[in-house]
Enzyme design. Sequence first.
Site, short mmCIF file in Angstrom:
data_model
loop_
_atom_site.label_atom_id
_atom_site.label_comp_id
_atom_site.label_asym_id
_atom_site.label_seq_id
_atom_site.Cartn_x
_atom_site.Cartn_y
_atom_site.Cartn_z
N CYS A 104 72.93 49.98 60.14
CA CYS A 104 73.48 49.42 59.03
C CYS A 104 74.85 49.87 58.67
O CYS A 104 75.05 50.83 58.51
CB CYS A 104 72.41 49.56 57.75
N CYS A 110 75.05 53.41 50.71
CA CYS A 110 73.69 53.16 50.23
C CYS A 110 72.83 54.23 49.93
O CYS A 110 72.56 54.67 48.78
CB CYS A 110 72.78 52.17 51.01
N CYS A 113 68.82 55.18 53.28
CA CYS A 113 68.38 55.69 54.53
C CYS A 113 69.16 57.03 55.04
O CYS A 113 70.17 56.85 55.53
CB CYS A 113 68.62 54.71 55.93
N CYS A 192 69.22 44.15 54.59
CA CYS A 192 68.70 45.57 54.59
C CYS A 192 68.02 45.88 55.82
O CYS A 192 67.16 45.00 56.13
CB CYS A 192 67.76 45.93 53.55
N GLN A 333 51.17 49.70 49.32
CA GLN A 333 52.04 50.42 50.40
C GLN A 333 53.03 49.76 50.98
O GLN A 333 52.74 48.83 51.39
CB GLN A 333 51.15 51.25 51.32
N TYR A 362 42.99 60.00 43.05
CA TYR A 362 44.35 59.47 43.04
C TYR A 362 44.28 58.08 44.12
O TYR A 362 44.86 58.25 44.96
CB TYR A 362 45.41 60.37 43.71
N GLU A 383 41.78 56.93 39.51
CA GLU A 383 43.07 56.74 39.42
C GLU A 383 43.40 56.57 37.89
O GLU A 383 42.81 56.13 36.89
CB GLU A 383 43.27 55.30 40.09
N ASP A 437 44.69 61.94 47.48
CA ASP A 437 46.14 61.26 47.78
C ASP A 437 47.16 61.44 46.52
O ASP A 437 47.64 60.38 46.27
CB ASP A 437 45.95 60.12 48.26
N CYS A 464 52.31 63.07 50.51
CA CYS A 464 53.65 62.67 50.62
C CYS A 464 54.69 63.64 50.35
O CYS A 464 55.86 63.55 50.21
CB CYS A 464 54.11 61.42 49.88
#
Length: 508
Positions: A104, A110, A113, A192, A333, A362, A383, A437, A464
């Site tokens: 890119c 930006c 990334c 993008c 997701q 979660y 949740e 999660d 994550c």
Amino acid sequence: MRKNGEFRSGEILSGRNCSDERCTGENLKNRIPLKKNDEFVLDIEDISVDGAGVGKKDGIIVFVKDTVIGDRVRVRVVKPKKTYAFARLMEILIPSPDRVEPVCGYYRQCGGCQIQALSYEKQLEFKQHKVESNLRRIGGFEQIPMEPVIGMEDPFHYRNKSQFPVGTDKNGKIIAGFYAEHSHRIIPNRDCALGVPVNRDILDIVIAYMERYHVSAYDEGTGQGLVRHVLIRYGFRTGEIMICLIINGTKQPHKEKMPNGTDFLYEKELPHQKDLIRELIALPGMTSISVNINTARNNVILGAETRLLWGQLFITDYIGNIKFQISPVSFFQVNPVQTETLYGLVLEYADLHGTETVWDLYCGIGTISLFLAQRARQVYGVEIVPQAIEDARRNAALNGIANAEFFVGKAEEVLPEFYEKEAQAGRQACANVIVVDPPRKGCDDRLLRTILQMAPERIVYVSCESKSLARDLKVLCEGGYRLERVRAVDNFCQTVHVESVVLIERKE
Ligand code: SAH
């Protein structure tokens, strides 16, 4: 690094998150702080949490944006602190062998990334080591049963959702693109590299329409103007497309009867709307065209009200063989290909045979719960967001899944309360498998204690953020579990983020 032998080869791409280790391990008193505008040569040895390259100058950690591990660079200090400094890249003296030409052209402006200039192979290596070293450093684990990181065959164009801010450039032309890093200045870019190719076609149509009929773009500075964002969702499996225009519009939709009898909403704000719609529905797969009203002067993209202009208000897509209806406001997701891989691993680690009671904490819109329900006796999902639970229940019904039940609330309240209630009734709350999660901050301590009391045979932890993962696993393993399997999955290619799945089992 490799040059001075300071790190062992296994730690080259350690992802040690230097920014959090600024003050550890070395004698601070002997360091001479750097001064603003100091210039020197630096070897980049690591990647910081936000993707900057990291090197060391006389014991002081230096962060340099736009560099990659293995670069030898000349830098100038812009922000000196006592034990670390931020510096600007002046010149790449010897480029890293792992440096690649970013796909890119806007990569530097930006900031979305962060590690696009690092070869994909090294990105994966970095992520694997990041998970492993956090488990070692924070979790205190010595033997880590790491399985090979799972990357993508094509690590671009993986996002099924994109939101482009719309504005006006200094010549009055309408632009759509993305915000420059740390600002709300729009850089025009309809292409993008993480988004799907049809994004460009849609933006071309919307912007040409706006120019033709003088529909204004929103101006964040004044709060004037109409079109704020274009939200696009794409169903990877179904090919269905959704577009939602977020407008700074009236709350009262104007209905106008068109010659063919159709009602058009917001005809006053979006004149000759049928032209826009006609062009959009010529794109194969177009399923949903809507308007979302957001008149608030803040950074939140979506407002509370969404009105359908054409088609239906949702698209359908699949993860595995589970079908989901996704509205403009639904959480889903963003990388469906890797998500399917990730949840396949969850299912494998959970090792279900149809007799188990499983908790999915979660659970969001119930993606994992519904995956697990196909192989379990009963699944309970918890949740905090009520709308997500509504989606979860709807998706369960859509798939004819009757053995999944969902609760709205904090996992750290719902589960302990359930446990207490069962105990008062003289029963031990049952869970054969618990899946968690959590968001980046990890699990609440109260939840971990209840999980230990419930003593499931297996716990599958999807994470994550490997730092909170390591912290929580330490508590669970000290409470009687053994680390069995660990695997990183690259859901967010070109960024520093990484997902991981871990299986721990109860010691007999
Ligand atoms: N497993 C889900 C998403 C997990 S993301 C999926 O597969 O789609 C983490 C989720 O935890 C989010 O949906 C967030 O709303 C929810 N959450 C955050 N804090 C929570 C808490 N204390 N208790 C329960 N859910 C929480």
